[in-house]
Write an enzyme that holds these catalytic residues in place. Structure first.
Site, PDB file in Angstrom:
ATOM      1  N   GLU A  79      -3.163  -4.562  -1.998  1.00  0.00           N
ATOM      2  CA  GLU A  79      -3.894  -5.042  -3.190  1.00  0.00           C
ATOM      3  C   GLU A  79      -3.229  -6.156  -4.000  1.00  0.00           C
ATOM      4  O   GLU A  79      -2.991  -6.010  -5.191  1.00  0.00           O
ATOM      5  CB  GLU A  79      -4.187  -3.851  -4.107  1.00  0.00           C
ATOM      6  CG  GLU A  79      -4.985  -2.767  -3.414  1.00  0.00           C
ATOM      7  CD  GLU A  79      -5.355  -1.591  -4.315  1.00  0.00           C
ATOM      8  OE1 GLU A  79      -4.864  -1.530  -5.462  1.00  0.00           O
ATOM      9  OE2 GLU A  79      -6.126  -0.736  -3.871  1.00  0.00           O
ATOM     10  N   GLU A  83      -9.956   3.301   3.815  1.00  0.00           N
ATOM     11  CA  GLU A  83     -10.152   4.244   2.707  1.00  0.00           C
ATOM     12  C   GLU A  83     -11.644   4.490   2.450  1.00  0.00           C
ATOM     13  O   GLU A  83     -12.100   4.536   1.310  1.00  0.00           O
ATOM     14  CB  GLU A  83      -9.472   3.709   1.438  1.00  0.00           C
ATOM     15  CG  GLU A  83      -8.010   3.357   1.626  1.00  0.00           C
ATOM     16  CD  GLU A  83      -7.257   3.030   0.338  1.00  0.00           C
ATOM     17  OE1 GLU A  83      -7.775   3.314  -0.759  1.00  0.00           O
ATOM     18  OE2 GLU A  83      -6.138   2.485   0.447  1.00  0.00           O
TER      19      GLU A  83
HETATM   20  C1  GLA Z   1      -6.244   2.408  -3.807  1.00  0.00           C
HETATM   21  C2  GLA Z   1      -4.972   2.814  -3.080  1.00  0.00           C
HETATM   22  C3  GLA Z   1      -5.029   4.252  -2.664  1.00  0.00           C
HETATM   23  C4  GLA Z   1      -5.585   5.169  -3.739  1.00  0.00           C
HETATM   24  C5  GLA Z   1      -6.894   4.646  -4.248  1.00  0.00           C
HETATM   25  C6  GLA Z   1      -7.444   5.533  -5.342  1.00  0.00           C
HETATM   26  O1  GLA Z   1      -7.290   2.211  -2.961  1.00  0.00           O
HETATM   27  O2  GLA Z   1      -4.721   2.028  -1.951  1.00  0.00           O
HETATM   28  O3  GLA Z   1      -3.735   4.665  -2.320  1.00  0.00           O
HETATM   29  O4  GLA Z   1      -4.664   5.295  -4.779  1.00  0.00           O
HETATM   30  O5  GLA Z   1      -6.662   3.339  -4.762  1.00  0.00           O
HETATM   31  O6  GLA Z   1      -8.397   4.900  -6.084  1.00  0.00           O
END
Ligand code: GLA
Length: 371
Positions: free
Chosen positions: A154, A274
């Site tokens: 990120e 994710e």
């Molecule tokens: C991001 C992170 C994850 C998790 C999510 C939760 O995507 O990469 O590790 O903490 O946020 O919102």
């Protein structure tokens, strides 16, 4: 806007491409997908013993491999919890996605990595040296017990202004960026690569960049600009993680497909890292809150299933580009979204298994398909 009307607005989305609720088979999800990609789930201490884990052949530690979990203060490393997950995964023949070596989030890294006792940033080289030391120690600890690392998480700016020609709006203004410029990104990959080579296991562990919303046009163009810089500089990066956190109003199938194609065209492996989908449409002026699962209207469940269905149809179509799809959780009884201000304190139902760990429509649509 009342609840009924708002859900009706989403009706055009509702035509399940492979919906056949009648005949569920008894195979585990990862067996169903064995000719496509591995199937993963994020786990934590509350769901790691769930029998549902038999559906997955990969896990990601939701939090327990993050910097603050394994390296809570400068001279202290602690791998006890993470090692328990590794042992469980090995016992069950599951791979582990390592997540995440370098992330800015305040909940993931101690502030004193960046700042001295006077509150000012430490010199750039001091911070980069701490980063190298962290990456080296963690990668050495887990060796090839993990099959890939989210090396950097990120770092791309979320702003809606298009990519500027001089590249000045590419990066998130995090402590990492403000103290080292973009070099911390490059250095993390270089160190992870060097450590793996030193261990003689470079071919067993892939190195990824991971982010959310990176299928959207503006963020994608900034991400590609960064990736092109890394590739040009011969930085050892193997893949890109598309987090794919959705809600009922945010999913765009064309954008998802195009992003997979575009990132893959850079020569990178793609993983969906994710995946989940809130049961609400966050674009609505008034968003309901279904406190109990049986209050969720069938229409919302069907829309939720449609997002899963369409996304997985695209993933299967591009199986030559995608090596893993991971859900950010297992069943609705345990989710980071509940009691969470970032999710409006609503009770959420984002996964393919419900609060009783029973299969939801989303499970059926992704497990019963004809390609
Ligand atoms: C991001 C992170 C994850 C998790 C999510 C939760 O995507 O990469 O590790 O903490 O946020 O919102």
């Amino acid at each position: 806007m009342n609840k009924k009307y708002s859900l009706l607005l989403l009706l055009p989305l509702l035509s399940l491409s492979s919906c056949n609720f009648a005949a569920s088979n008894n195979k585990n999800l990862h067996e169903i997908y064995k000719d496509y990609f591995t199937i993963g789930a994020a786990v934590n201490e509350y769901n790691v013993e769930s029998e549902l884990l038999s559906h997955y052949n990969s896990i990601t530690c939701e939090n327990d491999m993050k910097w603050i979990s394994v390296h809570p203060s400068e001279d202290e490393y602690t791998f006890v919890k993470a090692d328990e997950y590794v042992a469980k995964a090995k016992e069950k023949n599951m791979g582990i996605r390592g997540h995440a070596l370098v992330w800015h989030h305040i909940q993931s890294i101690p502030a004193d990595v960046f700042r001295g006792s006077d509150g000012n940033y430490l010199p750039k080289e001091v911070i980069l040296q701490k980063e190298r030391e962290h990456v080296d120690t963690v990668v050495k600890h887990f060796k090839d017990d993990v099959y890939c690392w989210d090396v950097v998480n990120e770092v791309i700016d979320d702003g809606q202004s298009p990519l500027k020609e001089d590249g000045s709006n590419i990066y998130r203004q995090s402590d990492w960026y403000l103290s080292t410029g973009r070099d911390f990104i490059k250095e993390a990959f270089i160190q992870a690569d060097a450590t793996l080579k030193e261990l003689g296991i470079r071919d067993k562990v892939q190195l990824f960049y991971n982010d959310y919303d990176n299928t959207k046009e503006i963020k994608k163009s900034k991400t590609i600009a960064m990736l092109e810089w890394l590739i040009e500089e011969d930085v050892p990066i193997d893949g890109i993680g598309l987090q794919c956190h959705y809600h009922l109003g945010s999913f765009n199938v064309d954008e998802l497909e195009q992003a997979i194609i575009d990132y893959s065209a850079l020569g990178l492996d793609v993983q969906i890292t994710e995946f989940d989908c809130e049961i609400y449409d966050r674009t609505l002026a008034e968003i309901p809150n279904y406190l109990y699962y049986d209050e969720v209207p069938q229409l919302a469940l069907d829309l939720h299933a449609t997002v899963y269905d369409r996304a997985f149809e695209v993933f299967r179509k591009h199986k030559d580009k995608i090596s893993n799809v991971t859900f950010w959780g297992v069943a609705d009884n345990i989710t980071y979204m509940n009691d969470n201000p970032d999710y409006g304190y609503r009770t959420n139902y984002p996964y393919i298994f419900d609060v009783l760990e029973e299969k939801k429509p989303a499970f059926y649509v992704i497990s019963e398909f004809e390609d």
